[in-house]
Write a protein that holds these residues in place. Structure first.
Motif, PDB file in Angstrom:
ATOM      1  N   GLY A  81       0.772  -1.236   0.000  1.00 25.45           N
ATOM      2  CA  GLY A  81       0.000   0.000   0.000  1.00 25.45           C
ATOM      3  C   GLY A  81       0.803   1.284   0.000  1.00 25.45           C
ATOM      4  N   LYS A  82       2.104   1.205   0.029  1.00 27.15           N
ATOM      5  CA  LYS A  82       2.911   2.444   0.036  1.00 27.15           C
ATOM      6  C   LYS A  82       2.805   3.126  -1.322  1.00 27.15           C
ATOM      7  CE  LYS A  82       5.758   1.275   3.763  1.00 27.15           C
ATOM      8  NZ  LYS A  82       6.439   1.844   4.765  1.00 27.15           N
ATOM      9  N   ILE A  83       2.796   4.443  -1.271  1.00 28.60           N
ATOM     10  CA  ILE A  83       2.703   5.238  -2.493  1.00 28.60           C
ATOM     11  C   ILE A  83       3.990   6.040  -2.653  1.00 28.60           C
ATOM     12  CG2 ILE A  83       1.441   7.110  -3.640  1.00 28.60           C
ATOM     13  CD1 ILE A  83      -1.047   6.115  -2.105  1.00 28.60           C
ATOM     14  N   ASN A  84       4.544   5.975  -3.856  1.00 26.50           N
ATOM     15  CA  ASN A  84       5.786   6.684  -4.179  1.00 26.50           C
ATOM     16  C   ASN A  84       6.928   6.334  -3.235  1.00 26.50           C
ATOM     17  OD1 ASN A  84       4.736   7.980  -6.441  1.00 26.50           O
ATOM     18  ND2 ASN A  84       3.893   9.632  -5.185  1.00 26.50           N
ATOM     19  N   ALA A  85       7.072   5.042  -2.966  1.00 23.69           N
ATOM     20  CA  ALA A  85       8.210   4.591  -2.151  1.00 23.69           C
ATOM     21  C   ALA A  85       9.495   4.941  -2.898  1.00 23.69           C
ATOM     22  CB  ALA A  85       8.129   3.094  -1.897  1.00 23.69           C
ATOM     23  N   PRO A  86      10.467   5.491  -2.200  1.00 24.30           N
ATOM     24  CA  PRO A  86      11.691   5.929  -2.878  1.00 24.30           C
ATOM     25  C   PRO A  86      12.575   4.761  -3.328  1.00 24.30           C
ATOM     26  CG  PRO A  86      11.876   6.254  -0.516  1.00 24.30           C
ATOM     27  CD  PRO A  86      10.476   5.789  -0.779  1.00 24.30           C
ATOM     28  N   ASN A  87      13.435   5.076  -4.275  1.00 30.79           N
ATOM     29  CA  ASN A  87      14.524   4.185  -4.670  1.00 30.79           C
ATOM     30  C   ASN A  87      14.041   2.856  -5.244  1.00 30.79           C
ATOM     31  OD1 ASN A  87      17.274   4.054  -4.995  1.00 30.79           O
ATOM     32  ND2 ASN A  87      17.688   3.336  -2.922  1.00 30.79           N
ATOM     33  N   GLY A  88      13.036   2.907  -6.094  1.00 33.71           N
ATOM     34  CA  GLY A  88      12.439   1.691  -6.646  1.00 33.71           C
ATOM     35  C   GLY A  88      13.378   0.837  -7.471  1.00 33.71           C
TER      36      GLY A  88
END
Length: 182
Positions: A81-88
C-alpha cells in the motif's frame, strides 16, 4: 559473551552479523571491502565484530546475513500500500531462513572458522520488481515506487559459494515468488 567463552572450553564461534555493516555506497561489496555503516545498528555490528576478532583464543567466523525473509517474515507486508516509495530501482539483498540455517549448519559441519562470509541470495532484483510481486502473493495492496536509483548496494556472497561450496536454495527471487512460496 567473549569472556564466558574464554573461561570455558569453547574454541570456535559463529557470530551472526548483518550486511548493514556496509552502508549504501552505490557499489557491489564483498568481504574484502571495509565496512562503512550508515545506520546505528550497522555501527553496533561493526563494533561487535571487532570485539570477536580481538579474541585470539577464539576462532571466530563472522556471518553477515542480508535481510531475512521466511515464515513469519512475509516480504509482501513491508511495502504493501505504500505510495511513491523511494529508490524503486535499488537492488535487494535478502536471504531466506532456509539458507540462513543451511549456511550456518554448513560452516559448523565443515569447521570453517576464522573467516568472514556474506550470506545473501546471489540474485538482486529491484525493490520495485520484488516487492510488487511479494504483495501480490500475499493478497495485499501493491506499492508504487519512484523510478529512481539513489543509495544502494549489492552484497556479493560469492565467497560463501566458492570457498564454502554452499549452494543457495533460493537462486531467483522472482521465480520463487511466482511459485507462491514463503
Amino acid at each position: 559473551m567473549c569472556k564466558a567463552a574464554n573461561n570455558n572450553t569453547i574454541k570456535n564461534i559463529l557470530f551472526i552479523s548483518s550486511t548493514s555493516v556496509y552502508g549504501d555506497c552505490n557499489i557491489e561489496l564483498s568481504e574484502t571491502d571495509e565496512p562503512k555503516p550508515d545506520t546505528p545498528s550497522g555501527k553496533a555490528m561493526v563494533i561487535a565484530e571487532e570485539i570477536f576478532r580481538q579474541q585470539h583464543s577464539l576462532k571466530t567466523t563472522i556471518l553477515r546475513f542480508g535481510g531475512l525473509i521466511g515464515p513469519g517474515r512475509d516480504p509482501g507486508r513491508f511495502f504493501a500500500g505504500k505510495i511513491n516509495a523511494p529508490n524503486g530501482q535499488a537492488p535487494i539483498n535478502l536471504i531466506h531462513l532456509t539458507d540462513c540455517v543451511g549456511i550456518s549448519t554448513h560452516i559448523i559441519e565443515t569447521e570453517s572458522f576464522g573467516h568472514t562470509f556474506n550470506a545473501c541470495t546471489p540474485d538482486h532484483p529491484t525493490k520495485q520488481v520484488f516487492y510488487t510481486q511479494a504483495t501480490a502473493n500475499s493478497g495485499l495492496e501493491p506499492p508504487t515506487f519512484i523510478n529512481e536509483l539513489t543509495n544502494w548496494k549489492i552484497v556479493s556472497s560469492n565467497k560463501s559459494c566458492v570457498s564454502l561450496k554452499y549452494n543457495y536454495q533460493i537462486t531467483n527471487w522472482v521465480q520463487w515468488l511466482q511459485k507462491g512460496k514463503l
